[in-house]
Design a protein around this motif. Structure first.
Motif, mmCIF file in Angstrom:
data_model
loop_
_atom_site.group_PDB
_atom_site.id
_atom_site.type_symbol
_atom_site.label_atom_id
_atom_site.label_comp_id
_atom_site.label_asym_id
_atom_site.label_seq_id
_atom_site.Cartn_x
_atom_site.Cartn_y
_atom_site.Cartn_z
ATOM 1 N N GLU A 166 -3.436 7.296 1.054
ATOM 2 C CA GLU A 166 -4.702 7.531 0.357
ATOM 3 C C GLU A 166 -5.475 6.236 0.177
ATOM 4 O O GLU A 166 -6.709 6.218 0.258
ATOM 5 C CB GLU A 166 -4.429 8.168 -1.006
ATOM 6 N N SER A 167 -4.765 5.141 -0.065
ATOM 7 C CA SER A 167 -5.432 3.858 -0.285
ATOM 8 C C SER A 167 -6.040 3.295 0.992
ATOM 9 O O SER A 167 -6.869 2.381 0.932
ATOM 10 C CB SER A 167 -4.435 2.842 -0.868
ATOM 11 N N ASN A 196 -6.480 -0.518 8.697
ATOM 12 C CA ASN A 196 -5.942 -0.977 7.412
ATOM 13 C C ASN A 196 -4.518 -1.512 7.588
ATOM 14 O O ASN A 196 -3.655 -0.844 8.160
ATOM 15 C CB ASN A 196 -5.956 0.178 6.410
ATOM 16 N N GLN A 225 -1.744 0.725 6.139
ATOM 17 C CA GLN A 225 -1.445 1.902 6.952
ATOM 18 C C GLN A 225 -0.600 1.519 8.158
ATOM 19 O O GLN A 225 0.350 2.223 8.524
ATOM 20 C CB GLN A 225 -2.736 2.559 7.414
ATOM 21 N N ALA A 247 0.830 -1.212 0.000
ATOM 22 C CA ALA A 247 0.000 0.000 0.000
ATOM 23 C C ALA A 247 0.862 1.259 0.000
ATOM 24 O O ALA A 247 0.553 2.237 -0.700
ATOM 25 C CB ALA A 247 -0.934 -0.009 1.213
ATOM 26 N N THR A 254 -9.509 3.591 9.012
ATOM 27 C CA THR A 254 -8.225 3.864 8.360
ATOM 28 C C THR A 254 -7.073 3.219 9.115
ATOM 29 O O THR A 254 -6.181 2.595 8.516
ATOM 30 C CB THR A 254 -7.996 5.385 8.252
ATOM 31 N N ARG A 309 -10.866 5.485 4.489
ATOM 32 C CA ARG A 309 -12.247 5.043 4.314
ATOM 33 C C ARG A 309 -13.161 6.038 5.030
ATOM 34 O O ARG A 309 -12.761 6.643 6.020
ATOM 35 C CB ARG A 309 -12.465 3.650 4.901
ATOM 36 N N MET A 313 1.906 6.587 -6.958
ATOM 37 C CA MET A 313 0.813 7.476 -7.347
ATOM 38 C C MET A 313 1.212 8.943 -7.193
ATOM 39 O O MET A 313 0.869 9.788 -8.030
ATOM 40 C CB MET A 313 -0.417 7.184 -6.483
ATOM 41 N N GLU A 339 2.466 1.684 -3.460
ATOM 42 C CA GLU A 339 1.496 2.186 -4.429
ATOM 43 C C GLU A 339 1.236 3.673 -4.213
ATOM 44 O O GLU A 339 1.078 4.438 -5.174
ATOM 45 C CB GLU A 339 0.186 1.398 -4.312
ATOM 46 N N GLY A 340 1.204 4.102 -2.948
ATOM 47 C CA GLY A 340 1.007 5.513 -2.651
ATOM 48 C C GLY A 340 2.142 6.372 -3.170
ATOM 49 O O GLY A 340 1.914 7.445 -3.736
#
Length: 300
Positions: free
Chosen positions: A283-284, A219, A222, A105, A216, A287, A112, A108-109
């Motif tokens: 960001e991923s 997760n 996170q 995660a 959040t 929620r 991005m 990927e952040g």
């Protein structure tokens, strides 16, 4: 026509300059050492020149009603997606060598972010060029400065301090069982490891401020990002092949609070708390269950 060509040229130069300045403003090598210095920075600065050029030349194309030139933006978007893939693959390979991995995660952040910042460069270049051509070069400079401030605002998101309260708590060992506050973390079998934990560990309780923050923090991506960042900033007292000394994060299922067990090289609770508060929220991982109609109170 020569005057118009000169105005276009001046506008493009102003736009390219402010596009590159915008990327320089957003490009930082911090405690994560990414992008690396100098080669990682060279890659991203080179891409910023391309992005700035694209953003600048679009304005004269639109003013001359050459709408086919817009297809270059679609090509640029494809190229920047490839940049995102490149960053993802590179960081995934490096992550296998980390004592405390970033996690998918977090990677990927980061990927991005580097894609998105190229679009901010295009925006800054476009705005500066537009104002330079339509009005005057000094209005282009003013618009370029304003766009850099706007890009600087959007370059970062929330941090943990915005969504949770962080307090230090006791790390205790009862027999082989390790607890942070009231939260059970794991079983530590070897007395040698238990002694190292007593000497070097710190514990924190991260309490979410609302329903959204609770989801959040739960997760897994996170949680792993928090452990990686704090281990990067303060170091980690472990080596490969020592699972009992791996930093961990466990939820208190009753309250939603996140218990953190860390083993920093620099055992400073105040410094660790400040570092935890500044860790970014992925960001991923965000929620917003409070926005669901089923969770909203009915209006009388």
């Amino acid at each position: 026509m020569d005057w118009l060509t000169h105005r276009y040229t001046l506008g493009i130069i102003v736009g390219v300059v402010f596009g590159i300045l915008s990327r320089l403003n957003m490009l930082r090598t911090d405690y994560r050492q990414y992008p690396t210095y100098p080669h990682g920075k060279i890659v991203h600065l080179s891409l910023s020149v391309i992005a700035a050029g694209l953003g600048a030349v679009v304005v004269p194309a639109l003013l001359d009603k050459d709408y086919t030139a817009i297809t270059f933006l679609a090509l640029a978007a494809q190229q920047f997606r490839e940049v995102r893939n490149m960053e993802r693959q590179s960081l995934t390979q490096i992550d296998n060598l980390e004592l405390v991995p970033r996690g998918a995660a977090y990677i990927e952040g980061i990927a991005m972010v580097f894609e998105g910042r190229n679009y901010l460069v295009i925006f800054s270049s476009f705005v500066a060029t537009l104002f330079s051509i339509v009005f005057a070069w000094y209005w282009g400079i003013a618009a370029g400065l304003l766009s850099i401030l706007l890009a600087n605002y959007y370059k970062t998101g929330k941090n943990i301090k915005k969504i949770a309260d962080i307090v230090p708590v006791e790390v205790r060992i009862e027999g082989p069982d390790l607890y942070v506050g009231e939260v059970y973390i794991m079983n530590v079998g070897l007395e040698q490891n238990r002694q190292l934990i007593r000497e070097h560990s710190l514990g924190f309780l991260v309490t979410p401020k609302n329903m959204n923050s609770r989801v959040t923090l739960s997760n897994l991506g996170q949680r792993q990002a928090i452990l990686h960042d704090i281990s990067t900033i303060l170091g980690v007292y472990r080596d490969e092949g020592e699972p009992a000394l791996m930093p961990m994060a466990k939820l208190n299922l009753k309250t939603g609070a996140l218990a953190l067990f860390i083993l920093p090289q620099d055992r400073d609770a105040h410094k660790a708390k400040v570092a935890l508060e500044r860790i970014p929220v992925l960001e991923s991982a965000v929620r917003m269950p409070s926005e669901a109609k089923v969770n909203q109170k009915r209006k009388a």
